[in-house]
Design a protein around this motif. Structure first.
Motif, PDB file in Angstrom:
ATOM      1  N   GLN A  16       6.296  16.027   2.783  1.00  0.00           N
ATOM      2  CA  GLN A  16       6.247  14.697   2.190  1.00  0.00           C
ATOM      3  C   GLN A  16       4.917  14.460   1.512  1.00  0.00           C
ATOM      4  O   GLN A  16       3.917  15.096   1.825  1.00  0.00           O
ATOM      5  CB  GLN A  16       6.481  13.641   3.267  1.00  0.00           C
ATOM      6  CG  GLN A  16       7.955  13.399   3.564  1.00  0.00           C
ATOM      7  CD  GLN A  16       8.191  12.076   4.252  1.00  0.00           C
ATOM      8  OE1 GLN A  16       7.265  11.463   4.757  1.00  0.00           O
ATOM      9  NE2 GLN A  16       9.424  11.643   4.276  1.00  0.00           N
ATOM     10  N   VAL A  17       4.926  13.498   0.612  1.00  0.00           N
ATOM     11  CA  VAL A  17       3.735  13.128  -0.137  1.00  0.00           C
ATOM     12  C   VAL A  17       3.217  11.798   0.386  1.00  0.00           C
ATOM     13  O   VAL A  17       3.990  10.876   0.634  1.00  0.00           O
ATOM     14  CB  VAL A  17       4.080  13.005  -1.632  1.00  0.00           C
ATOM     15  CG1 VAL A  17       2.862  12.561  -2.426  1.00  0.00           C
ATOM     16  CG2 VAL A  17       4.639  14.320  -2.163  1.00  0.00           C
ATOM     17  N   ARG A  18       1.918  11.700   0.559  1.00  0.00           N
ATOM     18  CA  ARG A  18       1.334  10.426   0.987  1.00  0.00           C
ATOM     19  C   ARG A  18       1.073   9.568  -0.246  1.00  0.00           C
ATOM     20  O   ARG A  18       0.449  10.020  -1.212  1.00  0.00           O
ATOM     21  CB  ARG A  18       0.037  10.663   1.749  1.00  0.00           C
ATOM     22  CG  ARG A  18      -0.603   9.394   2.278  1.00  0.00           C
ATOM     23  CD  ARG A  18      -1.736   9.726   3.244  1.00  0.00           C
ATOM     24  NE  ARG A  18      -2.394   8.511   3.734  1.00  0.00           N
ATOM     25  CZ  ARG A  18      -3.510   8.005   3.238  1.00  0.00           C
ATOM     26  NH1 ARG A  18      -4.119   8.612   2.226  1.00  0.00           N
ATOM     27  NH2 ARG A  18      -4.031   6.911   3.726  1.00  0.00           N
ATOM     28  N   LEU A  19       1.542   8.327  -0.191  1.00  0.00           N
ATOM     29  CA  LEU A  19       1.406   7.403  -1.309  1.00  0.00           C
ATOM     30  C   LEU A  19       0.676   6.149  -0.846  1.00  0.00           C
ATOM     31  O   LEU A  19       1.012   5.585   0.203  1.00  0.00           O
ATOM     32  CB  LEU A  19       2.789   7.015  -1.849  1.00  0.00           C
ATOM     33  CG  LEU A  19       3.692   8.164  -2.301  1.00  0.00           C
ATOM     34  CD1 LEU A  19       5.085   7.643  -2.637  1.00  0.00           C
ATOM     35  CD2 LEU A  19       3.092   8.880  -3.497  1.00  0.00           C
ATOM     36  N   VAL A  20      -0.291   5.706  -1.630  1.00  0.00           N
ATOM     37  CA  VAL A  20      -1.061   4.515  -1.282  1.00  0.00           C
ATOM     38  C   VAL A  20      -1.066   3.558  -2.461  1.00  0.00           C
ATOM     39  O   VAL A  20      -1.578   3.892  -3.542  1.00  0.00           O
ATOM     40  CB  VAL A  20      -2.505   4.872  -0.890  1.00  0.00           C
ATOM     41  CG1 VAL A  20      -3.282   3.609  -0.545  1.00  0.00           C
ATOM     42  CG2 VAL A  20      -2.512   5.844   0.284  1.00  0.00           C
ATOM     43  N   GLU A  21      -0.488   2.363  -2.241  1.00  0.00           N
ATOM     44  CA  GLU A  21      -0.417   1.360  -3.304  1.00  0.00           C
ATOM     45  C   GLU A  21      -1.607   0.413  -3.239  1.00  0.00           C
ATOM     46  O   GLU A  21      -2.196   0.209  -2.172  1.00  0.00           O
ATOM     47  CB  GLU A  21       0.868   0.516  -3.197  1.00  0.00           C
ATOM     48  CG  GLU A  21       2.158   1.289  -3.241  1.00  0.00           C
ATOM     49  CD  GLU A  21       2.829   1.346  -1.894  1.00  0.00           C
ATOM     50  OE1 GLU A  21       4.079   1.457  -1.852  1.00  0.00           O
ATOM     51  OE2 GLU A  21       2.117   1.289  -0.876  1.00  0.00           O
ATOM     52  N   SER A  22      -1.904  -0.193  -4.361  1.00  0.00           N
ATOM     53  CA  SER A  22      -2.910  -1.251  -4.429  1.00  0.00           C
ATOM     54  C   SER A  22      -2.603  -2.134  -5.638  1.00  0.00           C
ATOM     55  O   SER A  22      -1.790  -1.757  -6.486  1.00  0.00           O
ATOM     56  CB  SER A  22      -4.324  -0.671  -4.536  1.00  0.00           C
ATOM     57  OG  SER A  22      -4.450   0.098  -5.719  1.00  0.00           O
ATOM     58  N   GLY A  23      -3.254  -3.290  -5.680  1.00  0.00           N
ATOM     59  CA  GLY A  23      -3.138  -4.146  -6.852  1.00  0.00           C
ATOM     60  C   GLY A  23      -2.268  -5.367  -6.689  1.00  0.00           C
ATOM     61  O   GLY A  23      -2.168  -6.183  -7.608  1.00  0.00           O
ATOM     62  N   GLY A  24      -1.632  -5.523  -5.547  1.00  0.00           N
ATOM     63  CA  GLY A  24      -0.822  -6.712  -5.335  1.00  0.00           C
ATOM     64  C   GLY A  24      -1.703  -7.952  -5.215  1.00  0.00           C
ATOM     65  O   GLY A  24      -2.924  -7.871  -5.140  1.00  0.00           O
ATOM     66  N   GLY A  25      -1.056  -9.118  -5.215  1.00  0.00           N
ATOM     67  CA  GLY A  25      -1.792 -10.356  -5.070  1.00  0.00           C
ATOM     68  C   GLY A  25      -0.940 -11.538  -5.470  1.00  0.00           C
ATOM     69  O   GLY A  25       0.287 -11.430  -5.562  1.00  0.00           O
ATOM     70  N   SER A  26      -1.617 -12.645  -5.691  1.00  0.00           N
ATOM     71  CA  SER A  26      -0.929 -13.877  -6.068  1.00  0.00           C
ATOM     72  C   SER A  26      -1.298 -14.246  -7.491  1.00  0.00           C
ATOM     73  O   SER A  26      -2.461 -14.127  -7.890  1.00  0.00           O
ATOM     74  CB  SER A  26      -1.332 -15.010  -5.122  1.00  0.00           C
ATOM     75  OG  SER A  26      -0.932 -14.727  -3.808  1.00  0.00           O
ATOM     76  N   VAL A  27      -0.310 -14.717  -8.223  1.00  0.00           N
ATOM     77  CA  VAL A  27      -0.527 -15.075  -9.619  1.00  0.00           C
ATOM     78  C   VAL A  27       0.443 -16.182  -9.993  1.00  0.00           C
ATOM     79  O   VAL A  27       1.507 -16.321  -9.364  1.00  0.00           O
ATOM     80  CB  VAL A  27      -0.329 -13.828 -10.527  1.00  0.00           C
ATOM     81  CG1 VAL A  27       1.109 -13.349 -10.490  1.00  0.00           C
ATOM     82  CG2 VAL A  27      -0.790 -14.086 -11.939  1.00  0.00           C
ATOM     83  N   GLN A  28       0.087 -16.962 -10.970  1.00  0.00           N
ATOM     84  CA  GLN A  28       0.993 -18.000 -11.448  1.00  0.00           C
ATOM     85  C   GLN A  28       2.022 -17.403 -12.403  1.00  0.00           C
ATOM     86  O   GLN A  28       1.788 -16.361 -13.028  1.00  0.00           O
ATOM     87  CB  GLN A  28       0.207 -19.094 -12.153  1.00  0.00           C
ATOM     88  CG  GLN A  28      -0.620 -19.945 -11.204  1.00  0.00           C
ATOM     89  CD  GLN A  28      -1.146 -21.208 -11.864  1.00  0.00           C
ATOM     90  OE1 GLN A  28      -1.408 -21.217 -13.061  1.00  0.00           O
ATOM     91  NE2 GLN A  28      -1.293 -22.267 -11.092  1.00  0.00           N
ATOM     92  N   ALA A  29       3.140 -18.071 -12.495  1.00  0.00           N
ATOM     93  CA  ALA A  29       4.193 -17.638 -13.408  1.00  0.00           C
ATOM     94  C   ALA A  29       3.630 -17.509 -14.820  1.00  0.00           C
ATOM     95  O   ALA A  29       2.842 -18.351 -15.271  1.00  0.00           O
ATOM     96  CB  ALA A  29       5.347 -18.628 -13.385  1.00  0.00           C
ATOM     97  N   GLY A  30       4.025 -16.430 -15.474  1.00  0.00           N
ATOM     98  CA  GLY A  30       3.517 -16.151 -16.810  1.00  0.00           C
ATOM     99  C   GLY A  30       2.321 -15.220 -16.819  1.00  0.00           C
ATOM    100  O   GLY A  30       1.936 -14.711 -17.881  1.00  0.00           O
TER     101      GLY A  30
END
Length: 125
Positions: free
Chosen positions: A1-15
């Protein structure tokens, strides 16, 4: 298997916009396709976008076509999901996945054997 690490999520207003990143552990010989899936509370996981690592051919769910862009940078072992014109219905946990796609629907989760831990995206209206 490959190890995957996500980043960059958060909160934002529509648009607004967000960019998600997913770094893999470098075993790129073991997969030919990477994808982003998402799961909102009370809903099934759905495929958002996929990219072929060999030539960056991209595929999108109808719900995000024209707003999201997926791209793979092989030199950085990273796949990106640029999300523009976000809507409240884009709110979900987003997962990066890697697998070997051969035939059928490329956004079918059964093609993917390695998954990241997920990153939350919240879009407020």
């Amino acid at each position: 298997q490959v190890r995957l690490v996500e980043s960059g999520g958060g909160s934002v207003q529509a648009g607004g916009s967000l960019r998600l990143s997913c770094v893999d552990s470098g075993s790129s010989y073991s997969f030919n396709t990477m994808a982003w899936f998402r799961q909102a509370p009370g809903k099934e996981r759905e495929g958002v976008a996929a990219v072929a690592t060999a030539d960056n051919s991209a595929y999108y769910a109808d719900s995000v076509k024209g707003r999201f862009t997926i791209a793979r940078d092989n030199s950085k072992n990273t796949v990106y999901l640029q999300m523009n014109r976000l809507k409240s219905e884009d709110t979900a946990v987003y997962y990066c996945a890697a697998g070997s796609y051969g035939e059928g629907k490329i956004l079918d989760s059964t093609h993917y054997t390695s998954w990241g831990q997920g990153t939350q995206v919240t879009v407020s209206s």
